[in-house]
Design a protein around this motif. Sequence first.
Motif, PDB file in Angstrom:
ATOM      1  N   PRO A 194     -47.926 -13.311 -52.614  1.00  0.00           N
ATOM      2  CA  PRO A 194     -48.731 -12.275 -51.205  1.00  0.00           C
ATOM      3  C   PRO A 194     -49.991 -11.536 -51.130  1.00  0.00           C
ATOM      4  O   PRO A 194     -50.309 -10.882 -50.332  1.00  0.00           O
ATOM      5  CB  PRO A 194     -48.199 -11.359 -53.187  1.00  0.00           C
ATOM      6  CG  PRO A 194     -48.068 -11.895 -54.324  1.00  0.00           C
ATOM      7  CD  PRO A 194     -47.894 -13.281 -53.776  1.00  0.00           C
ATOM      8  N   GLY A 195     -49.803 -13.024 -51.514  1.00  0.00           N
ATOM      9  CA  GLY A 195     -52.083 -13.006 -51.406  1.00  0.00           C
ATOM     10  C   GLY A 195     -51.871 -13.397 -49.344  1.00  0.00           C
ATOM     11  O   GLY A 195     -53.088 -12.911 -49.053  1.00  0.00           O
ATOM     12  N   GLY A 196     -51.111 -14.154 -48.664  1.00  0.00           N
ATOM     13  CA  GLY A 196     -51.665 -14.376 -47.493  1.00  0.00           C
ATOM     14  C   GLY A 196     -52.528 -14.911 -47.134  1.00  0.00           C
ATOM     15  O   GLY A 196     -53.021 -14.768 -46.299  1.00  0.00           O
ATOM     16  N   ALA A 197     -53.005 -15.874 -48.059  1.00  0.00           N
ATOM     17  CA  ALA A 197     -54.286 -16.715 -48.261  1.00  0.00           C
ATOM     18  C   ALA A 197     -55.683 -16.093 -47.338  1.00  0.00           C
ATOM     19  O   ALA A 197     -56.066 -16.229 -46.279  1.00  0.00           O
ATOM     20  CB  ALA A 197     -53.586 -17.808 -46.869  1.00  0.00           C
ATOM     21  N   GLN A 198     -55.648 -14.566 -47.841  1.00  0.00           N
ATOM     22  CA  GLN A 198     -57.119 -14.083 -47.091  1.00  0.00           C
ATOM     23  C   GLN A 198     -58.088 -14.567 -47.978  1.00  0.00           C
ATOM     24  O   GLN A 198     -59.203 -14.220 -46.906  1.00  0.00           O
ATOM     25  CB  GLN A 198     -56.548 -12.077 -47.880  1.00  0.00           C
ATOM     26  CG  GLN A 198     -55.441 -11.910 -47.123  1.00  0.00           C
ATOM     27  CD  GLN A 198     -55.069 -10.539 -47.942  1.00  0.00           C
ATOM     28  OE1 GLN A 198     -56.534  -8.928 -47.946  1.00  0.00           O
ATOM     29  NE2 GLN A 198     -54.181  -9.458 -47.983  1.00  0.00           N
ATOM     30  N   SER A 199     -58.343 -15.670 -48.650  1.00  0.00           N
ATOM     31  CA  SER A 199     -59.766 -15.820 -49.362  1.00  0.00           C
ATOM     32  C   SER A 199     -60.455 -16.811 -47.888  1.00  0.00           C
ATOM     33  O   SER A 199     -61.461 -16.736 -47.343  1.00  0.00           O
ATOM     34  CB  SER A 199     -59.846 -15.962 -50.544  1.00  0.00           C
ATOM     35  OG  SER A 199     -59.077 -15.442 -51.348  1.00  0.00           O
ATOM     36  N   VAL A 200     -59.631 -17.484 -48.257  1.00  0.00           N
ATOM     37  CA  VAL A 200     -59.503 -18.634 -47.327  1.00  0.00           C
ATOM     38  C   VAL A 200     -59.924 -17.628 -45.367  1.00  0.00           C
ATOM     39  O   VAL A 200     -60.685 -18.211 -44.527  1.00  0.00           O
ATOM     40  CB  VAL A 200     -58.616 -19.918 -46.521  1.00  0.00           C
ATOM     41  CG1 VAL A 200     -57.611 -19.426 -45.989  1.00  0.00           C
ATOM     42  CG2 VAL A 200     -59.345 -21.103 -46.478  1.00  0.00           C
ATOM     43  N   LEU A 201     -59.240 -17.131 -44.607  1.00  0.00           N
ATOM     44  CA  LEU A 201     -59.335 -16.770 -43.599  1.00  0.00           C
ATOM     45  C   LEU A 201     -60.901 -15.336 -43.635  1.00  0.00           C
ATOM     46  O   LEU A 201     -61.464 -15.542 -43.032  1.00  0.00           O
ATOM     47  CB  LEU A 201     -58.347 -15.231 -43.359  1.00  0.00           C
ATOM     48  CG  LEU A 201     -58.227 -14.650 -41.891  1.00  0.00           C
ATOM     49  CD1 LEU A 201     -57.551 -15.164 -40.970  1.00  0.00           C
ATOM     50  CD2 LEU A 201     -57.259 -13.670 -42.083  1.00  0.00           C
ATOM     51  N   ALA A 202     -61.093 -14.862 -44.954  1.00  0.00           N
ATOM     52  CA  ALA A 202     -62.391 -14.326 -45.058  1.00  0.00           C
ATOM     53  C   ALA A 202     -63.432 -15.396 -44.831  1.00  0.00           C
ATOM     54  O   ALA A 202     -64.598 -15.181 -44.528  1.00  0.00           O
ATOM     55  CB  ALA A 202     -62.690 -13.390 -46.364  1.00  0.00           C
ATOM     56  N   GLN A 203     -63.357 -16.443 -45.752  1.00  0.00           N
ATOM     57  CA  GLN A 203     -63.976 -17.918 -45.180  1.00  0.00           C
ATOM     58  C   GLN A 203     -63.987 -17.528 -43.784  1.00  0.00           C
ATOM     59  O   GLN A 203     -65.786 -18.275 -43.889  1.00  0.00           O
ATOM     60  CB  GLN A 203     -63.672 -18.650 -45.780  1.00  0.00           C
ATOM     61  CG  GLN A 203     -64.046 -18.813 -47.915  1.00  0.00           C
ATOM     62  CD  GLN A 203     -63.278 -19.697 -48.134  1.00  0.00           C
ATOM     63  OE1 GLN A 203     -63.661 -20.749 -48.188  1.00  0.00           O
ATOM     64  NE2 GLN A 203     -62.889 -19.601 -49.634  1.00  0.00           N
ATOM     65  N   ALA A 204     -63.512 -18.179 -43.279  1.00  0.00           N
ATOM     66  CA  ALA A 204     -63.325 -18.809 -41.806  1.00  0.00           C
ATOM     67  C   ALA A 204     -63.930 -17.760 -40.651  1.00  0.00           C
ATOM     68  O   ALA A 204     -65.370 -18.009 -39.564  1.00  0.00           O
ATOM     69  CB  ALA A 204     -61.459 -19.386 -41.445  1.00  0.00           C
ATOM     70  N   THR A 205     -63.119 -16.700 -40.917  1.00  0.00           N
ATOM     71  CA  THR A 205     -63.900 -15.523 -40.012  1.00  0.00           C
ATOM     72  C   THR A 205     -65.851 -15.114 -40.683  1.00  0.00           C
ATOM     73  O   THR A 205     -66.312 -14.931 -39.638  1.00  0.00           O
ATOM     74  CB  THR A 205     -63.391 -14.242 -40.402  1.00  0.00           C
ATOM     75  OG1 THR A 205     -63.267 -13.585 -41.879  1.00  0.00           O
ATOM     76  CG2 THR A 205     -62.344 -13.812 -39.612  1.00  0.00           C
ATOM     77  N   GLY A 206     -65.743 -15.127 -41.700  1.00  0.00           N
ATOM     78  CA  GLY A 206     -67.347 -14.595 -42.326  1.00  0.00           C
ATOM     79  C   GLY A 206     -68.371 -16.641 -41.932  1.00  0.00           C
ATOM     80  O   GLY A 206     -69.300 -15.850 -41.283  1.00  0.00           O
ATOM     81  N   SER A 207     -67.945 -17.360 -41.605  1.00  0.00           N
ATOM     82  CA  SER A 207     -68.649 -18.803 -41.387  1.00  0.00           C
ATOM     83  C   SER A 207     -68.646 -19.096 -40.033  1.00  0.00           C
ATOM     84  O   SER A 207     -69.348 -19.679 -39.467  1.00  0.00           O
ATOM     85  CB  SER A 207     -68.457 -19.323 -41.688  1.00  0.00           C
ATOM     86  OG  SER A 207     -67.025 -20.115 -41.641  1.00  0.00           O
ATOM     87  N   ALA A 208     -67.739 -18.665 -39.012  1.00  0.00           N
ATOM     88  CA  ALA A 208     -67.392 -18.245 -38.074  1.00  0.00           C
ATOM     89  C   ALA A 208     -68.767 -18.678 -36.631  1.00  0.00           C
ATOM     90  O   ALA A 208     -69.177 -19.548 -35.795  1.00  0.00           O
ATOM     91  CB  ALA A 208     -66.696 -17.165 -36.662  1.00  0.00           C
ATOM     92  N   ALA A 209     -69.533 -18.014 -36.849  1.00  0.00           N
ATOM     93  CA  ALA A 209     -70.381 -17.563 -35.783  1.00  0.00           C
ATOM     94  C   ALA A 209     -72.272 -19.332 -35.734  1.00  0.00           C
ATOM     95  O   ALA A 209     -72.194 -18.921 -35.253  1.00  0.00           O
ATOM     96  CB  ALA A 209     -71.728 -16.100 -36.142  1.00  0.00           C
TER      97      ALA A 209
END
Length: 175
Positions: free
Chosen positions: A116-131
């Motif tokens: 049910p988590g949809g791997a949201q933690s890693v998605l947040a990490q990737a988008t947060g460090s993308a810049a």
Amino acid sequence: MKIIAFGASTSFNSINKSLAAYTAGLVDGADVEVLDLNDFNVPLFSEDTEKEVGRPEGAQAYFAKLESADAFVISLAEHNGTYTAAYKNLFDWASRINQQMFAHKPVVYLSASPGPGGAQSVLAQATGSAAFFHADVKASVSIPSFYDVFDMQSGKPTDDAIKVQLAAAAATLSA
């Protein structure tokens, strides 16, 4: 437009690779190349290893694929709330070649998990460090309970709401 798509996993039946391939295929007229991380063999990164071996062939080949792209669709698998070890290691090697590896090109980040988590933690990490890596994040979508909404045999979602979300994310690459 050339799109590089991949699942950030070494699983041979990666749900994230299937999701990335499907989503990239939604971009009209795009030339889509789906990568398999298993094709980019690199040792475990450390500065000592880098001094000893230089830049491994696998890292150079992966970076060359990134350079060849106009856009990216990357679907992130999650291990213990973060990147898979294989992806993080390859990413670390590529960032040593050029930290600005995404070169301000458009990126769609996806994540999926059977739970049910949809791997949201890693998605947040990737988008947060993308810049830091000069990725121009156009969209991000998390898909929880993957097997309930996606048919691996056909390689397509079975849920209409998911189809709409992925189509909207893909459309940002050609906007």
